[in-house]
Design a protein around this motif. Structure first.
Motif: not given
Length: 337
Positions: A218-231, A13-24
Motif C-alpha cells: 500500500q505504501s508503494r502503491y499510494y505514496e510512490q509508484e501509483m502517484p507517478a502513474v497518475l501524474q 495530506t493533500a486533503h488536509s489542507c483547507t485552502a482551495p487547491m487545483a484538482a489533480s
C-alpha cells in the motif's frame, strides 16, 4: 477499494489542507486508477474522432473549392458567353466568374489548413497514446499486486479467525471438564488445547506478516509508484484537452477567413449589378453595332432596259414640284380668251 476489515491506506495530506487547491489526479483520484485509465482511453477515442472529422471537413472544403474552380473556368461560361456582350452586363458576368474563382481559392486554403491540423492531431495522439499505454500498463501491474496482497491478507485473516475459534472451543471444553473434576478427560484435552494454541499462534504470525506485507504494498502503491502513474496520465489528459482547444480555435480562425472574402465578393458583385442600367445598356449595344447610315432604303420599280439609277432619277423627277408647268397652262388659257 478494500473491504472494511482491511487496513486503511495512508491518509492523503493533500486533503488536509483547507485552502482551495487545483484538482489533480494524484490528490483527488488516488484510489480511482480504473476510472482514470478508462477516461484516458475515452480521450483517445475522441482524439481519433476529431482527427477523422477534420480530415472529412477538409475533404469537403477541397471538393467544394474544386467544384467552384471548375465552374468558373468552364469554357461555355467564358468566351462563348462573353461574345457579343457589352458594357456593364459583360463586366458583371466577368465579376461573377472572377469572384467565384476567388472564393474557391479561399476554400482551398481552408482545406489545406484543416488537412495540416488533422495530421498534427493524429501524430500528437499517437505519441500521447504511447506514453499513456506505458503508464496504464504499469498501473495495471500495481493494481494487480495490490489486490494479490489484499487477497493474501484476507486468506490469512480467515485462517487466523478459524484457528482462534477452534482454540476457544477446545479451551471451553477443557474448562468444563476441569470444573467437573474429570481428570482423565482434562489430561486428554490438555494436549489438544496445547496443539490448537500452537496452530492459532502460527496463524496469528502469518496474519501479522500478511498485514505487514500489505502495508508495504500500500505504501508503494499510494505514496510512490501509483502517484507517478497518475501524474503521467494527467499530463496526457491535459495534452489531450489542450489539443481539442487548439483544434476548435484553429477551425474558428480558418472559418473567420471566409466572411471577409465572401463580403468582398458580395461588394464586387453588388457594385457590378448596381452599375447595370437598361438605357445605358441599350446605348452600348447601339454604339457597338451602329452602321452610320442615316437614310432608310426604299424599293424602286425598274422598267425593262433601265437601271436602278434611272429608276431613281425618274422617281426624283416625278417627285419634283409641279408649279412651273401649271403656270404655263394658265397662260395659254389666257391667250385663247
Amino acid at each position: 477499494r478494500a473491504p472494511a476489515h482491511l487496513p486503511a491506506p495512508p491518509r492523503r495530506t493533500a486533503h488536509s489542507c483547507t485552502a482551495p487547491m487545483a484538482a489533480s489526479f494524484e490528490a483527488d483520484l488516488w484510489d480511482k486508477f480504473d476510472a482514470v485509465s478508462n477516461k484516458s482511453r475515452a480521450s483517445f477515442v475522441l482524439s481519433q474522432s476529431l482527427h477523422k472529422f477534420l480530415l472529412k471537413r477538409a475533404q469537403l472544403e477541397a471538393d467544394y473549392a474544386k467544384g467552384l474552380t471548375k465552374l468558373a473556368n468552364e469554357k461555355v461560361f467564358g468566351a462563348p458567353t462573353m461574345e457579343g456582350e457589352v458594357g456593364e452586363a459583360r463586366a458583371a458576368w466577368q465579376a461573377m466568374l472572377t469572384e467565384t474563382a476567388s472564393l474557391a481559392t479561399t476554400h482551398m486554403q481552408s482545406a489545406e489548413q484543416l488537412y495540416a491540423l488533422s495530421k498534427n492531431i493524429d501524430e500528437a495522439t499517437k505519441e500521447r497514446k504511447k506514453r499513456a499505454k506505458e503508464a496504464t500498463t504499469k498501473g495495471d501491474k500495481l493494481d494487480k499486486d495490490l489486490k494479490s496482497a489484499e487477497a493474501v491478507m484476507v486468506k490469512a485473516k480467515d485462517k487466523y479467525d478459524k484457528a482462534k475459534r477452534a482454540e476457544g472451543k477446545i479451551r471451553d471444553e477443557f474448562n468444563k471438564m476441569k470444573d467437573a473434576g474429570q481428570a482423565a478427560n482434562v489430561a486428554k484435552l490438555s494436549k489438544k488445547v496445547e496443539k490448537e494454541a500452537k496452530v492459532a499462534e502460527k496463524a496469528d504470525q502469518e496474519y501479522a506478516e500478511s498485514v505487514k506485507m500489505l502495508q508495504g504494498v500500500q505504501s508503494r502503491y499510494y505514496e510512490q509508484e501509483m502517484p507517478a502513474v497518475l501524474q503521467e496520465l494527467e499530463q496526457c489528459e491535459r495534452s489531450y484537452v489542450v489539443a481539442v482547444q487548439n483544434a476548435v480555435r484553429s477551425v474558428a480562425e480558418h472559418q473567420a477567413l471566409l466572411p471577409p472574402t465572401i463580403e468582398t465578393c458580395n461588394q464586387t458583385l453588388a457594385a457590378a449589378a448596381d452599375a447595370i442600367d437598361a438605357d445605358t445598356h441599350v446605348r452600348h449595344v447601339c454604339d457597338a453595332h451602329r452602321s452610320g447610315v442615316t437614310e432608310r432604303p426604299q424599293a424602286q420599280y425598274v422598267t425593262f432596259g433601265s437601271t436602278p439609277a434611272d429608276a431613281a432619277s425618274r422617281q426624283s423627277t416625278s417627285a419634283a414640284p409641279a408649279g412651273g408647268s401649271g403656270g404655263g397652262g394658265g397662260g395659254g388659257g389666257g391667250g385663247g380668251g
